[in-house]
Design an enzyme around this catalytic site. Structure first.
Site, PDB file in Angstrom:
ATOM      1  CG  PHE A 140      -1.737   1.000   1.486  1.00  0.00           C
ATOM      2  CD1 PHE A 140      -2.839   0.963   0.904  1.00  0.00           C
ATOM      3  CD2 PHE A 140      -1.597   2.139   2.449  1.00  0.00           C
ATOM      4  CE1 PHE A 140      -4.113   2.109   0.718  1.00  0.00           C
ATOM      5  CE2 PHE A 140      -2.410   3.038   2.462  1.00  0.00           C
ATOM      6  CZ  PHE A 140      -3.629   3.034   1.940  1.00  0.00           C
ATOM      7  N   PRO A 182       7.941  11.154   0.980  1.00  0.00           N
ATOM      8  CG  PRO A 182      10.293  11.270  -0.212  1.00  0.00           C
ATOM      9  CD  PRO A 182       8.422  11.103  -0.300  1.00  0.00           C
ATOM     10  CD1 TRP A 196       7.745   7.382   5.563  1.00  0.00           C
ATOM     11  CD2 TRP A 196       9.285   5.957   6.469  1.00  0.00           C
ATOM     12  NE1 TRP A 196       8.650   8.241   6.254  1.00  0.00           N
ATOM     13  CE2 TRP A 196       9.459   7.364   6.739  1.00  0.00           C
ATOM     14  CE3 TRP A 196      10.007   5.046   6.964  1.00  0.00           C
ATOM     15  CZ2 TRP A 196      10.632   7.674   7.419  1.00  0.00           C
ATOM     16  CZ3 TRP A 196      11.487   5.554   7.761  1.00  0.00           C
ATOM     17  CH2 TRP A 196      11.672   6.633   7.937  1.00  0.00           C
ATOM     18  CD  GLN A 238      12.145  -0.472  35.168  1.00  0.00           C
ATOM     19  OE1 GLN A 238      12.335  -0.297  33.993  1.00  0.00           O
ATOM     20  NE2 GLN A 238      12.948  -0.125  36.148  1.00  0.00           N
ATOM     21  CB  ILE A 239       8.321  -6.907  35.615  1.00  0.00           C
ATOM     22  CG1 ILE A 239       7.397  -5.905  36.350  1.00  0.00           C
ATOM     23  CG2 ILE A 239       8.314  -8.275  36.140  1.00  0.00           C
ATOM     24  CD1 ILE A 239       6.148  -6.177  36.033  1.00  0.00           C
ATOM     25  CG  LEU A 240      11.029 -10.183  32.316  1.00  0.00           C
ATOM     26  CD1 LEU A 240       9.639  -9.709  32.078  1.00  0.00           C
ATOM     27  CD2 LEU A 240      11.616 -11.076  31.231  1.00  0.00           C
ATOM     28  N   GLY A 300      17.290  -7.086  33.778  1.00  0.00           N
ATOM     29  CA  GLY A 300      18.146  -7.140  32.460  1.00  0.00           C
ATOM     30  C   GLY A 300      17.741  -8.205  31.581  1.00  0.00           C
ATOM     31  CD  GLU A 320      -2.859   0.972   9.201  1.00  0.00           C
ATOM     32  OE1 GLU A 320      -4.235   0.936   9.417  1.00  0.00           O
ATOM     33  OE2 GLU A 320      -2.372  -0.063   8.855  1.00  0.00           O
ATOM     34  N   GLY A 321      -1.635   6.921  10.722  1.00  0.00           N
ATOM     35  CA  GLY A 321      -2.134   7.964  11.455  1.00  0.00           C
ATOM     36  C   GLY A 321      -1.577   7.856  13.101  1.00  0.00           C
TER      37      GLY A 321
HETATM   38  C1  LIG Z   1       6.685   0.852  10.401  1.00  0.00           C
HETATM   39  C2  LIG Z   1       6.104   1.604   9.543  1.00  0.00           C
HETATM   40  C3  LIG Z   1       5.271   1.092   8.436  1.00  0.00           C
HETATM   41  C4  LIG Z   1       4.653   1.868   7.567  1.00  0.00           C
HETATM   42  N1  LIG Z   1       4.204   1.494   6.244  1.00  0.00           N
HETATM   43  C5  LIG Z   1       3.588   2.352   5.505  1.00  0.00           C
HETATM   44  C6  LIG Z   1       3.061   1.617   4.348  1.00  0.00           C
HETATM   45  O1  LIG Z   1       2.916   0.523   4.064  1.00  0.00           O
HETATM   46  N2  LIG Z   1       2.462   2.254   3.011  1.00  0.00           N
HETATM   47  C7  LIG Z   1       2.291   3.806   3.523  1.00  0.00           C
HETATM   48  O2  LIG Z   1       2.022   4.619   2.636  1.00  0.00           O
HETATM   49  N3  LIG Z   1       2.850   4.499   4.468  1.00  0.00           N
HETATM   50  C8  LIG Z   1       3.631   3.637   5.465  1.00  0.00           C
HETATM   51  N4  LIG Z   1       4.185   4.077   6.796  1.00  0.00           N
HETATM   52  C9  LIG Z   1       4.118   5.694   6.548  1.00  0.00           C
HETATM   53  C10 LIG Z   1       3.276   5.971   7.759  1.00  0.00           C
HETATM   54  O3  LIG Z   1       1.837   6.322   7.496  1.00  0.00           O
HETATM   55  C11 LIG Z   1       3.846   7.701   8.114  1.00  0.00           C
HETATM   56  O4  LIG Z   1       5.314   7.395   8.920  1.00  0.00           O
HETATM   57  C12 LIG Z   1       3.140   8.431   9.156  1.00  0.00           C
HETATM   58  O5  LIG Z   1       1.873   8.568   8.392  1.00  0.00           O
HETATM   59  C13 LIG Z   1       3.754   9.654   9.472  1.00  0.00           C
HETATM   60  O6  LIG Z   1       4.374  10.419   8.382  1.00  0.00           O
HETATM   61  P1  LIG Z   1       5.810  10.766   8.703  1.00  0.00           P
HETATM   62  O7  LIG Z   1       6.624   9.623   8.959  1.00  0.00           O
HETATM   63  O8  LIG Z   1       6.193  11.493   7.431  1.00  0.00           O
HETATM   64  O9  LIG Z   1       5.791  11.768   9.768  1.00  0.00           O
HETATM   65  P2  LIG Z   1       5.260  13.164   9.850  1.00  0.00           P
HETATM   66  O10 LIG Z   1       4.272  13.467   9.096  1.00  0.00           O
HETATM   67  O11 LIG Z   1       6.422  14.250   9.816  1.00  0.00           O
HETATM   68  O12 LIG Z   1       4.863  13.542  11.335  1.00  0.00           O
HETATM   69  C14 LIG Z   1       5.689  13.444  12.346  1.00  0.00           C
HETATM   70  C15 LIG Z   1       4.963  13.673  13.808  1.00  0.00           C
HETATM   71  O13 LIG Z   1       4.230  14.784  13.817  1.00  0.00           O
HETATM   72  C16 LIG Z   1       3.230  14.760  14.721  1.00  0.00           C
HETATM   73  N5  LIG Z   1       2.184  15.216  14.187  1.00  0.00           N
HETATM   74  C17 LIG Z   1       1.329  14.812  13.202  1.00  0.00           C
HETATM   75  N6  LIG Z   1       0.107  15.403  13.077  1.00  0.00           N
HETATM   76  C18 LIG Z   1       0.309  16.481  13.936  1.00  0.00           C
HETATM   77  C19 LIG Z   1      -0.771  17.581  14.721  1.00  0.00           C
HETATM   78  N7  LIG Z   1      -1.737  17.802  13.827  1.00  0.00           N
HETATM   79  N8  LIG Z   1      -0.371  18.035  15.746  1.00  0.00           N
HETATM   80  C20 LIG Z   1       0.811  17.955  16.355  1.00  0.00           C
HETATM   81  N9  LIG Z   1       1.747  16.801  15.824  1.00  0.00           N
HETATM   82  C21 LIG Z   1       1.147  16.121  14.781  1.00  0.00           C
HETATM   83  C22 LIG Z   1       3.138  13.135  15.211  1.00  0.00           C
HETATM   84  O14 LIG Z   1       3.804  12.923  16.339  1.00  0.00           O
HETATM   85  C23 LIG Z   1       3.923  12.528  14.096  1.00  0.00           C
HETATM   86  O15 LIG Z   1       4.448  11.304  14.408  1.00  0.00           O
HETATM   87  C24 LIG Z   1       4.818   3.291   7.624  1.00  0.00           C
HETATM   88  C25 LIG Z   1       5.517   3.996   8.692  1.00  0.00           C
HETATM   89  C26 LIG Z   1       6.055   3.198   9.618  1.00  0.00           C
HETATM   90  C27 LIG Z   1       6.933   3.634  10.548  1.00  0.00           C
END
Ligand SMILES: Cc1cc2nc3c(=O)[nH]c(=O)nc-3n(C[C@H](O)[C@H](O)[C@H](O)COP(=O)(O)OP(=O)(O)OC[C@H]3O[C@@H](n4cnc5c(N)ncnc54)[C@H](O)[C@@H]3O)c2cc1C
Length: 373
Positions: free
Chosen positions: A128, A133, A161, A330-332, A334, A357-358
């Site tokens: 998906f 970036p 990602w 913490q419970i475990l 080391g 996923e948000g």
């Molecule tokens: C393990 C993993 C698997 C993933 N798999 C997929 C995939 O299969 N397909 C895909 O399309 N994407 C995937 N993603 C991407 C994922 O959906 C994004 O990392 C996520 O949407 C956050 O976007 P970003 O990393 O660009 O962080 P940013 O958009 O830069 O956000 C950084 C931080 O800003 C903060 N933030 C966000 N909104 C607000 C707000 N309104 N107010 C204040 N703070 C806020 C949150 O703490 C957030 O973590 C994956 C990510 C990870 C880590």
């Protein structure tokens, strides 16, 4: 480490959110997972996931997440159970659903016929591709473009990602057409997924470059954002379930150790500070489970939109699981940070759930928006 045969983790199946087949399914997956997931903790995540997808397909479980009438409770229970045993098994299971969801929701008959049976059988790996970036939390900022080229479309841009990036057979990618954000199927030989991403709990992941990639439109042009959100509507609640699986495993590991470990002339479990931690952990797990299965039940049975409930479930269960797992570490002592111990693995595996996923902050925005409507 615990003896898995001794644990009964199924008490919640007596809750009114479930029907008798759910209990049967949950126990069957547990038995299957106990027997089949020993290999799922090795270093070669690509090979492990390829095998997991095949095995889950052969066992018949992928058909639950590749269905035009998904039962969210079943998907959630499968995720919870797989996550309890092995994070990569949960990952491989759900990505088949997330990656093929837009085709299930809006694909043509020909697209459905070509892709879905292979995804459900574990013969094709799905991905998906929404994030970019400069467009993560702010998905609508995506800049990948889609232009018509005869009956085909051509995509230009960079996705990042992307789970299963590098091993997927096809990607459902979102791009901006003249009509607005649209969903497309892109076969793996059209993309460059060589730039792999190594994360804290390894799973196959890549930055995916689309440079003149031939693509097929899914549904109507301009409907892609709605499709992505509809797809996440099914799967967002189930992230909470995966978190529950991780948290339950951490609690079981912590209980086993606390009962076994002697200190100051008694068991670690006899110390009240330990008991307070265990009580907090169990309560957080039940609260997360109640929110998760409420959202799933409302969608399955009451057939209502669960935007607020799914956001609450995802936010609470993932945040709570992080705390539960930290308490288990913490419970475990080391042992909790010893590489290869289940609790150390859980500590790494749970972290990303609060981001993808948000992120938690995004769920808060969604919940508040619903409240203020
Ligand atoms: C393990 C993993 C698997 C993933 N798999 C997929 C995939 O299969 N397909 C895909 O399309 N994407 C995937 N993603 C991407 C994922 O959906 C994004 O990392 C996520 O949407 C956050 O976007 P970003 O990393 O660009 O962080 P940013 O958009 O830069 O956000 C950084 C931080 O800003 C903060 N933030 C966000 N909104 C607000 C707000 N309104 N107010 C204040 N703070 C806020 C949150 O703490 C957030 O973590 C994956 C990510 C990870 C880590």
């Amino acid at each position: 480490m615990i003896n898995l045969d001794l644990m009964d983790r199924f008490a919640h199946l007596a809750w009114p959110f479930f029907d008798p087949p759910h209990a049967v399914l949950s126990r069957a997956v547990d038995t299957w997972a106990s027997a089949n997931l020993e290999h799922a903790h090795g270093d070669d995540a690509d090979a492990i996931c390829r095998k997991l997808v095949k095995d889950l397909g052969e066992a018949g479980y992928l058909s639950y997440c590749v269905s035009d009438n998904p039962d969210v409770r079943s998907i959630a229970l499968i995720r919870e159970t797989l996550a309890y045993h092995a994070g990569l098994a949960d990952f491989s299971f759900v990505m088949q659903g997330l990656g093929s969801g837009p085709i299930v929701l809006a694909g043509s008959e020909a697209q459905k016929k070509h892709y879905l049976p292979r995804v459900a059988a574990g013969d094709a790996i799905a991905a998906f591709a929404l994030s970019e970036p400069d467009a993560g939390s702010d998905v609508q900022a995506l800049t990948t473009t889609a232009k018509r080229s005869g009956t085909d479309w051509v995509l230009e841009g960079t996705k990042t990602w992307i789970s299963n990036g590098g091993i997927a057979d096809f990607y459902v990618a979102f791009a901006r057409a003249d009509e607005g954000i649209s969903a497309f199927i892109v076969d793996a030989d059209e993309v460059d997924a060589d730039e792999r991403i190594d994360i804290v709990a390894r799973h196959p992941m890549a930055t995916v470059k689309l440079a003149g990639a031939k693509a097929q439109l899914v549904g109507q042009a301009g409907q892609g954002f709605k499709l992505a959100m509809k797809n996440l509507d099914v799967f967002r609640t189930t992230v909470g379930a995966a978190a529950l699986g991780f948290a339950r495993r951490a609690l079981d590991e912590a209980l086993a150790r606390a009962k076994d470990r002697k200190m100051f002339g008694q068991r670690l479990a006899d110390l009240q500070m330990t008991q307070a931690k265990l009580a907090d952990m169990a309560t957080a797990i039940d609260a997360g489970a109640l929110l998760t299965y409420r959202a799933a039940w409302l969608r399955d049975v009451k057939k209502v939109r669960v935007t607020r409930e799914a956001a609450m479930a995802k936010m609470y269960a993932t945040e709570a699981a992080q705390q539960v797992i930290d308490d288990a570490v913490q419970i475990l002592g080391g042992l909790g940070v010893m590489r290869g111990h289940p609790v150390e693995r859980l500590y790494r595996e749970v972290r990303a759930l609060r981001i993808y996923e948000g992120a938690t902050e995004v769920q808060k925005v969604i919940i508040a928006r619903e409240l203020l409507k």
